[in-house]
Design a protein around this motif. Structure first.
Motif, PDB file in Angstrom:
ATOM      1  N   HIS A  68       0.961  -0.971  -0.260  1.00 33.58           N
ATOM      2  CA  HIS A  68       0.312   0.180   0.155  1.00 33.58           C
ATOM      3  C   HIS A  68       0.307   1.550  -0.228  1.00 33.58           C
ATOM      4  O   HIS A  68       0.404   2.646  -0.499  1.00 33.58           O
ATOM      5  N   MET A  69       1.864   1.580   0.506  1.00 35.24           N
ATOM      6  CA  MET A  69       2.714   3.161   0.567  1.00 35.24           C
ATOM      7  C   MET A  69       4.487   2.089  -0.502  1.00 35.24           C
ATOM      8  O   MET A  69       4.400   3.378  -1.252  1.00 35.24           O
ATOM      9  N   HIS A  70       3.861   1.294  -1.440  1.00 34.89           N
ATOM     10  CA  HIS A  70       4.696   1.288  -2.072  1.00 34.89           C
ATOM     11  C   HIS A  70       3.968   0.968  -3.493  1.00 34.89           C
ATOM     12  O   HIS A  70       4.128  -0.321  -3.699  1.00 34.89           O
ATOM     13  N   LEU A  71       3.618   2.091  -4.342  1.00 32.27           N
ATOM     14  CA  LEU A  71       3.430   0.610  -5.881  1.00 32.27           C
ATOM     15  C   LEU A  71       2.053   0.008  -5.349  1.00 32.27           C
ATOM     16  O   LEU A  71       2.449  -1.282  -5.532  1.00 32.27           O
ATOM     17  N   ASP A  72       1.101   0.347  -4.765  1.00 32.60           N
ATOM     18  CA  ASP A  72       0.023  -0.414  -4.275  1.00 32.60           C
ATOM     19  C   ASP A  72      -0.473  -1.133  -5.832  1.00 32.60           C
ATOM     20  O   ASP A  72      -1.024  -0.809  -6.913  1.00 32.60           O
ATOM     21  N   PRO A  73      -0.688  -2.290  -5.852  1.00 32.63           N
ATOM     22  CA  PRO A  73      -1.074  -3.262  -6.702  1.00 32.63           C
ATOM     23  C   PRO A  73      -2.544  -3.320  -6.854  1.00 32.63           C
ATOM     24  O   PRO A  73      -3.357  -3.983  -7.867  1.00 32.63           O
ATOM     25  N   LEU A  74      -3.418  -3.003  -5.821  1.00 32.94           N
ATOM     26  CA  LEU A  74      -5.209  -2.986  -5.691  1.00 32.94           C
ATOM     27  C   LEU A  74      -5.588  -1.375  -5.981  1.00 32.94           C
ATOM     28  O   LEU A  74      -6.948  -2.082  -6.333  1.00 32.94           O
ATOM     29  N   ALA A  75      -4.839  -0.412  -5.640  1.00 33.56           N
ATOM     30  CA  ALA A  75      -5.469   0.364  -6.168  1.00 33.56           C
ATOM     31  C   ALA A  75      -5.495   0.951  -7.757  1.00 33.56           C
ATOM     32  O   ALA A  75      -4.906  -0.119  -8.650  1.00 33.56           O
ATOM     33  N   PRO A  76      -6.695   2.058  -8.221  1.00 30.37           N
ATOM     34  CA  PRO A  76      -6.581   2.648  -9.358  1.00 30.37           C
ATOM     35  C   PRO A  76      -5.525   3.200  -9.893  1.00 30.37           C
ATOM     36  O   PRO A  76      -4.633   3.583  -9.167  1.00 30.37           O
ATOM     37  N   GLY A  77      -5.343   2.840 -11.095  1.00 33.75           N
ATOM     38  CA  GLY A  77      -4.618   3.809 -11.859  1.00 33.75           C
ATOM     39  C   GLY A  77      -3.122   2.896 -12.095  1.00 33.75           C
ATOM     40  O   GLY A  77      -2.080   3.091 -11.432  1.00 33.75           O
ATOM     41  N   LEU A  78      -2.915   1.634 -11.914  1.00 31.93           N
ATOM     42  CA  LEU A  78      -1.754   0.630 -12.146  1.00 31.93           C
ATOM     43  C   LEU A  78      -0.469   0.986 -12.659  1.00 31.93           C
ATOM     44  O   LEU A  78       0.396   1.201 -12.690  1.00 31.93           O
ATOM     45  N   ALA A  79      -1.592   0.789 -13.904  1.00 35.28           N
ATOM     46  CA  ALA A  79      -0.529   0.776 -15.205  1.00 35.28           C
ATOM     47  C   ALA A  79       0.027   2.093 -14.921  1.00 35.28           C
ATOM     48  O   ALA A  79       1.215   2.699 -16.019  1.00 35.28           O
ATOM     49  N   ALA A  80      -0.466   3.221 -15.628  1.00 37.74           N
ATOM     50  CA  ALA A  80      -0.036   4.420 -15.234  1.00 37.74           C
ATOM     51  C   ALA A  80       1.077   4.899 -14.129  1.00 37.74           C
ATOM     52  O   ALA A  80       2.101   5.610 -14.264  1.00 37.74           O
ATOM     53  N   ARG A  81       0.773   4.426 -12.641  1.00 38.98           N
ATOM     54  CA  ARG A  81       1.877   4.780 -11.546  1.00 38.98           C
ATOM     55  C   ARG A  81       3.037   3.722 -12.009  1.00 38.98           C
ATOM     56  O   ARG A  81       3.527   4.484 -11.605  1.00 38.98           O
ATOM     57  N   THR A  82       2.621   2.594 -12.154  1.00 42.58           N
ATOM     58  CA  THR A  82       3.849   1.785 -13.093  1.00 42.58           C
ATOM     59  C   THR A  82       4.885   2.467 -13.897  1.00 42.58           C
ATOM     60  O   THR A  82       5.720   2.297 -13.323  1.00 42.58           O
ATOM     61  N   ALA A  83       4.171   2.833 -14.863  1.00 43.96           N
ATOM     62  CA  ALA A  83       5.280   3.860 -16.008  1.00 43.96           C
ATOM     63  C   ALA A  83       5.806   4.251 -15.378  1.00 43.96           C
ATOM     64  O   ALA A  83       7.124   4.916 -15.923  1.00 43.96           O
ATOM     65  N   ARG A  84       5.614   5.913 -14.258  1.00 42.06           N
ATOM     66  CA  ARG A  84       5.989   6.491 -13.634  1.00 42.06           C
ATOM     67  C   ARG A  84       7.144   5.716 -12.449  1.00 42.06           C
ATOM     68  O   ARG A  84       8.065   6.267 -13.046  1.00 42.06           O
ATOM     69  N   VAL A  85       6.686   4.985 -12.101  1.00 44.58           N
ATOM     70  CA  VAL A  85       8.070   4.288 -11.157  1.00 44.58           C
ATOM     71  C   VAL A  85       9.029   3.570 -12.045  1.00 44.58           C
ATOM     72  O   VAL A  85      10.372   3.540 -11.692  1.00 44.58           O
ATOM     73  N   ALA A  86       8.481   3.094 -13.039  1.00 40.46           N
ATOM     74  CA  ALA A  86       9.106   2.243 -14.531  1.00 40.46           C
ATOM     75  C   ALA A  86      10.315   3.712 -14.899  1.00 40.46           C
ATOM     76  O   ALA A  86      11.829   4.015 -15.332  1.00 40.46           O
ATOM     77  N   HIS A  87       9.896   4.800 -14.946  1.00 41.06           N
ATOM     78  CA  HIS A  87      10.464   6.277 -16.215  1.00 41.06           C
ATOM     79  C   HIS A  87      11.665   6.210 -14.785  1.00 41.06           C
ATOM     80  O   HIS A  87      12.786   6.912 -15.382  1.00 41.06           O
ATOM     81  N   ARG A  88      11.396   6.690 -13.534  1.00 46.05           N
ATOM     82  CA  ARG A  88      12.120   6.900 -12.296  1.00 46.05           C
ATOM     83  C   ARG A  88      13.145   5.920 -12.222  1.00 46.05           C
ATOM     84  O   ARG A  88      14.083   6.621 -12.447  1.00 46.05           O
ATOM     85  N   LEU A  89      13.353   4.840 -12.016  1.00 47.99           N
ATOM     86  CA  LEU A  89      14.177   3.760 -12.252  1.00 47.99           C
ATOM     87  C   LEU A  89      14.947   3.697 -13.532  1.00 47.99           C
ATOM     88  O   LEU A  89      16.370   3.489 -13.533  1.00 47.99           O
ATOM     89  N   GLY A  90      14.545   4.278 -14.373  1.00 47.80           N
ATOM     90  CA  GLY A  90      15.379   4.376 -15.641  1.00 47.80           C
ATOM     91  C   GLY A  90      16.113   5.725 -15.431  1.00 47.80           C
ATOM     92  O   GLY A  90      17.419   5.936 -15.773  1.00 47.80           O
ATOM     93  N   GLU A  91      15.817   6.967 -14.869  1.00 44.67           N
ATOM     94  CA  GLU A  91      16.228   8.057 -14.674  1.00 44.67           C
ATOM     95  C   GLU A  91      17.717   8.493 -13.279  1.00 44.67           C
ATOM     96  O   GLU A  91      18.586   8.510 -13.425  1.00 44.67           O
ATOM     97  N   LEU A  92      17.657   7.304 -12.590  1.00 43.36           N
ATOM     98  CA  LEU A  92      18.298   6.807 -11.363  1.00 43.36           C
ATOM     99  C   LEU A  92      19.304   5.377 -11.713  1.00 43.36           C
ATOM    100  O   LEU A  92      20.087   5.440 -11.302  1.00 43.36           O
ATOM    101  N   GLY A  93      18.948   4.753 -13.398  1.00 43.40           N
ATOM    102  CA  GLY A  93      19.675   3.776 -13.803  1.00 43.40           C
ATOM    103  C   GLY A  93      19.547   2.317 -13.191  1.00 43.40           C
ATOM    104  O   GLY A  93      21.080   1.758 -12.088  1.00 43.40           O
TER     105      GLY A  93
END
Length: 295
Positions: free
Chosen positions: A48-73
């Motif tokens: 629930h505190m880190h990329l909640d798999p049950l909350a709405p908008g998972l695909a969009a939230r996942t895309a933001r995390v993926a982008h951030r991971l890429g920025e940080l290497g």
């Protein structure tokens, strides 16, 4: 460098830190911390505190995390050990072993969601575990349920191209390396089913040393968790507080050619997470047979 490590040629071990040990931090702050410390990646527990798999908008939230991971290497593996993500009253419940088929299906859906999220993040594996056998459940029934409920998850992993890595967990139905092979055989040895090896768990209950466990597990190794631990006591400890002799373990991991993350797993130490993340990486880099010195 020894001949065994020259063939096929080990790469430096790649270290991550589990977000289940950084639950007092926002996910973006945790990722930035790990990148700043010099980690190669992160073990991301869907909760629930880190990329909640049950909350709405998972695909969009996942895309933001993926982008951030890429920025940080940072690279990533997805972990599914959140204690109360499905049921606020039952730790790790419901499980794949529950008597109620609807409860088992809920856990299966969560794991399929984790597989798809892992694929969207570019993760190298998605982790899971068996759960404990409910009271009154005979072992044969429990093993049949586990194999049956994991088949669609393994199929989803095969389709997504993300290995499913099941973890032997003390106290669970699947607790040892021998238990992993029992499940693998029962499922017909699917190509997508691999192993999460927790080094502390090897110290806790396997009959051979953690380094020997690494060598035995090498063909199926898809994800590694690491921490200190004592024999017979399932308590995740910071490095130096348990009994594990780490140089042979790291040497064995390097010799396997394992290319995934080796993730520090300290889920009960979030109160000291940032400092433990710093000292843990310094400890591992200092001992790594193929690694660089700490930054």
């Amino acid at each position: 460098m020894s001949e065994s490590r020259a063939t096929p040629g080990p790469a430096p071990l790649r270290y991550g830190y589990g977000t289940n040990g950084l639950t007092d931090l926002r996910l973006d702050d945790a990722l930035a911390l790990l990148a700043d410390l010099g980690y190669d990646g992160v073990g991301l527990t869907l909760d629930h505190m880190h990329l909640d798999p049950l909350a709405p908008g998972l695909a969009a939230r996942t895309a933001r995390v993926a982008h951030r991971l890429g920025e940080l290497g940072l690279t990533v593996t997805v972990e599914t050990g959140a204690r109360y993500v499905l049921d606020p009253r039952r730790k790790h419940g419901p499980s794949l072993l529950d008597p109620d088929p609807d409860d088992r299906a809920a856990r299966g859906r969560l794991l399929v969601t984790a597989v798809r999220t892992a694929a969207d993040l570019g993760a190298h594996a998605v982790h899971c575990f068996s759960g404990t056998a409910p009271p009154g459940t005979d072992p044969d029934t429990a093993w049949k349920r586990l194999a049956q409920e994991l088949r669609p998850v393994a199929e989803a992993a095969e389709t997504a191209g993300v290995p499913l890595a099941i973890e032997p967990e003390p106290g669970h139905l699947l607790a040892t390396l021998d238990d992993f092979h029992r499940l693998r055989a029962a499922m017909g040895d699917p190509a997508s089913l691999g192993l999460t090896l927790d080094i502390g768990h090897c110290q806790c209950l396997e009959p051979v040393s953690p380094a020997a466990c690494v060598r035995a597990a090498a063909p199926w190794l898809r994800h590694v968790q690491i921490e200190d631990m004592r024999r017979g006591v399932h308590e995740h400890l910071p490095f130096g507080y348990g009994e594990i002799d780490f140089p042979p373990v790291l040497d064995a991991l390097a010799a396997t050619g394992y290319r995934g993350l080796t993730v520090v797993e300290l889920p009960r130490h979030s109160h000291a997470g940032p400092e433990l993340a710093r000292t843990s990486l310094a400890f591992l880099r200092a001992l790594d047979p193929e690694g660089a010195p700490p930054p």
